[in-house]
Enzyme design. Sequence first.
Site, PDB file in Angstrom:
ATOM      1  N   SER A  45     130.232  54.791 101.578  1.00  0.00           N
ATOM      2  CA  SER A  45     130.346  55.678 100.427  1.00  0.00           C
ATOM      3  C   SER A  45     131.808  55.713 100.006  1.00  0.00           C
ATOM      4  O   SER A  45     132.682  55.911 100.848  1.00  0.00           O
ATOM      5  CB  SER A  45     129.879  57.062 100.850  1.00  0.00           C
ATOM      6  OG  SER A  45     129.618  57.827  99.730  1.00  0.00           O
ATOM      7  N   HIS A  93     140.048  58.491  93.178  1.00  0.00           N
ATOM      8  CA  HIS A  93     140.600  59.316  92.101  1.00  0.00           C
ATOM      9  C   HIS A  93     142.021  58.847  91.795  1.00  0.00           C
ATOM     10  O   HIS A  93     142.971  59.224  92.482  1.00  0.00           O
ATOM     11  CB  HIS A  93     140.646  60.790  92.526  1.00  0.00           C
ATOM     12  CG  HIS A  93     139.299  61.412  92.641  1.00  0.00           C
ATOM     13  ND1 HIS A  93     138.566  61.789  91.535  1.00  0.00           N
ATOM     14  CD2 HIS A  93     138.541  61.724  93.711  1.00  0.00           C
ATOM     15  CE1 HIS A  93     137.419  62.307  91.933  1.00  0.00           C
ATOM     16  NE2 HIS A  93     137.364  62.285  93.241  1.00  0.00           N
ATOM     17  N   HIS A  97     132.847  55.490  91.798  1.00  0.00           N
ATOM     18  CA  HIS A  97     132.039  55.830  92.972  1.00  0.00           C
ATOM     19  C   HIS A  97     131.171  54.628  93.311  1.00  0.00           C
ATOM     20  O   HIS A  97     130.684  53.939  92.420  1.00  0.00           O
ATOM     21  CB  HIS A  97     131.164  57.046  92.634  1.00  0.00           C
ATOM     22  CG  HIS A  97     129.882  57.087  93.403  1.00  0.00           C
ATOM     23  ND1 HIS A  97     128.693  56.614  92.887  1.00  0.00           N
ATOM     24  CD2 HIS A  97     129.597  57.534  94.645  1.00  0.00           C
ATOM     25  CE1 HIS A  97     127.737  56.770  93.788  1.00  0.00           C
ATOM     26  NE2 HIS A  97     128.250  57.327  94.862  1.00  0.00           N
ATOM     27  N   ASN A 114     128.185  53.444  96.515  1.00  0.00           N
ATOM     28  CA  ASN A 114     127.486  53.797  97.751  1.00  0.00           C
ATOM     29  C   ASN A 114     126.401  52.758  98.015  1.00  0.00           C
ATOM     30  O   ASN A 114     125.714  52.322  97.104  1.00  0.00           O
ATOM     31  CB  ASN A 114     126.869  55.198  97.603  1.00  0.00           C
ATOM     32  CG  ASN A 114     125.887  55.532  98.712  1.00  0.00           C
ATOM     33  OD1 ASN A 114     124.679  55.641  98.478  1.00  0.00           O
ATOM     34  ND2 ASN A 114     126.375  55.693  99.926  1.00  0.00           N
ATOM     35  N   ARG A 120     123.302  52.314 101.156  1.00  0.00           N
ATOM     36  CA  ARG A 120     122.759  52.993 102.335  1.00  0.00           C
ATOM     37  C   ARG A 120     121.443  52.359 102.760  1.00  0.00           C
ATOM     38  O   ARG A 120     120.723  51.757 101.951  1.00  0.00           O
ATOM     39  CB  ARG A 120     122.563  54.481 102.066  1.00  0.00           C
ATOM     40  CG  ARG A 120     121.668  54.773 100.879  1.00  0.00           C
ATOM     41  CD  ARG A 120     121.677  56.269 100.512  1.00  0.00           C
ATOM     42  NE  ARG A 120     120.837  56.518  99.355  1.00  0.00           N
ATOM     43  CZ  ARG A 120     121.250  56.436  98.093  1.00  0.00           C
ATOM     44  NH1 ARG A 120     122.504  56.128  97.818  1.00  0.00           N
ATOM     45  NH2 ARG A 120     120.420  56.657  97.092  1.00  0.00           N
ATOM     46  N   HIS A 141     129.656  47.134  83.290  1.00  0.00           N
ATOM     47  CA  HIS A 141     128.199  46.946  83.181  1.00  0.00           C
ATOM     48  C   HIS A 141     127.813  45.466  83.240  1.00  0.00           C
ATOM     49  O   HIS A 141     126.791  45.120  83.827  1.00  0.00           O
ATOM     50  CB  HIS A 141     127.673  47.601  81.905  1.00  0.00           C
ATOM     51  CG  HIS A 141     127.438  49.068  82.063  1.00  0.00           C
ATOM     52  ND1 HIS A 141     126.238  49.581  82.515  1.00  0.00           N
ATOM     53  CD2 HIS A 141     128.248  50.140  81.879  1.00  0.00           C
ATOM     54  CE1 HIS A 141     126.318  50.912  82.575  1.00  0.00           C
ATOM     55  NE2 HIS A 141     127.527  51.277  82.196  1.00  0.00           N
ATOM     56  N   HIS A 144     124.218  71.166  83.006  1.00  0.00           N
ATOM     57  CA  HIS A 144     124.748  72.363  82.332  1.00  0.00           C
ATOM     58  C   HIS A 144     125.786  72.021  81.266  1.00  0.00           C
ATOM     59  O   HIS A 144     126.133  72.862  80.451  1.00  0.00           O
ATOM     60  CB  HIS A 144     125.315  73.370  83.355  1.00  0.00           C
ATOM     61  CG  HIS A 144     126.494  72.870  84.136  1.00  0.00           C
ATOM     62  ND1 HIS A 144     126.370  72.235  85.341  1.00  0.00           N
ATOM     63  CD2 HIS A 144     127.815  72.909  83.882  1.00  0.00           C
ATOM     64  CE1 HIS A 144     127.570  71.922  85.803  1.00  0.00           C
ATOM     65  NE2 HIS A 144     128.456  72.312  84.939  1.00  0.00           N
TER      66      HIS A 144
END
Lengths: 277, 277
Positions: free
Chosen positions: B105, B109, B119, B121, B123, B153, B180
Amino acid sequence: MKPRREEVELAFRGLRDRIVASLAALDGGEFVRKTWERPGGGGGEMSEIRGGLFEKGGCNFSAVHGERYPTVPEGQANAADEALGIRAPTPAEVGGKPFFATGVSLVMHPRNPFVPVVHMNVRYIEAGDAAWFGGGTDLTPFAPFDEDTAHFHETLRKTCGQARYERLSRWARDYFFIAHRHSERGVGGVFFDYLRASEESFAFTKAVGDAFLPAYVPIVEKRRETPYGEAEREKQLRWRGRYVEFNLIYDRGTLFGLKSGGNVEAIFMSLPPLVAW
Amino acid sequence: MKPRREEVELAFRGLRDRIVASLAALDGGEFVRKTWERPGGGGGEMSEIRGGLFEKGGCNFSAVHGERYPTVPEGQANAADEALGIRAPTPAEVGGKPFFATGVSLVMHPRNPFVPVVHMNVRYIEAGDAAWFGGGTDLTPFAPFDEDTAHFHETLRKTCGQARYERLSRWARDYFFIAHRHSERGVGGVFFDYLRASEESFAFTKAVGDAFLPAYVPIVEKRRETPYGEAEREKQLRWRGRYVEFNLIYDRGTLFGLKSGGNVEAIFMSLPPLVAW
């Protein structure tokens, strides 16, 4: 018996005004007021300060209403205490029913690491035939001083009375708990919810709101001149992360607000101005 | 057919080593490695950098096992696609069963606001009789450049093939969404989960991991010298709040880790070094 909505709103606005005036005077700066409307009904007034003493702080009033109260969140097993008039309504009683909610919500993030962060909230909710008060206040010092903790709790104990204080301060210890860090958010205070609406519980809620200034202001006055250096400032910024973690992961009010389409700016007034991880 | 656990661990450690070496060279700084043990079984190795280019970044490897796999989280209706070998196991198939989980992972920044946050990851999970791969990578620029988005992309499209890319980039748009704020976290990438374990899906997952450096590094090289001032830095710090909000409110991995007693320091390696609200 339910109080009149207008009466509660009036009391809450008055509380907000007194708090904002006192804290502005303490800071020497000003709160800026902004209003917002909720598409579904009602709205609110945010009062935000970016001051010298208070690096960031907010005191929000809101009064909203809608056609469907969201289902009561889980984890309320705790919330029954007939002697104190506390009982969480069942989802069947309130879920999807017309509702009204009004409240005052405050968080202050002082710049000086030795002045504690503080939170206070009072709220009144009607949903279906149920109506209740909730609220509380808790102190989150970066560097706790026993005498400050004692003063804060003693003010609340006097306001609540011994029996109610014992119950509600235990509730605060359970509620303001950062599970993944296995630690309380701060040094506690009081927390309550689902207090059946009545003249008495209205008066009690107002009393908790009024206890905030005498509980907090003397601590600010005692610590605001404490010298600090870069090292403490850095530690403070990292320590503030815990506050963010609590609010975004556990706080019912924050998550309820965000997931029900509340005003993001008003909700995040509770987050610290600057945080390090 | 399930791959051997040791083979997957070896591949993931190798990926971690290649990424850490490349990003350290890019930064000129060093990753510090720390190991941790999980009381319930297994553990991990964190590699953290606090550098010049990367203000904070982490690349974590972990391999844990236990007696009881937690129930599959809700909201997986999306996760069935026989043509791609994707099917979320039911709670009955895996809940409470012995499990094994290993992964890499990464979150970086950068200090310069014009270098995007990233980011990645990968797994591998076994629970009961089920075994699957998951992972993905997404780009979160403060100031998006169309050519960077296209490069990121395009690299993923070539790695995944057209059909898989379309499906997994759509999944990323759905997953990396800040409800939100009614907006995506960044400019997307790919996301996948519950990809049935096989030689082919193991190879695919390794390929996604290997696509990370060619997808990201050219963008860093192009933007790292872009000049910026105090105003952009301040905006960047506020914008980083969105990343925190996503990770603490919505990210399954973060919440799963925190609520299941994972290593807090390793989990929060994903959070930005300095954030303003």
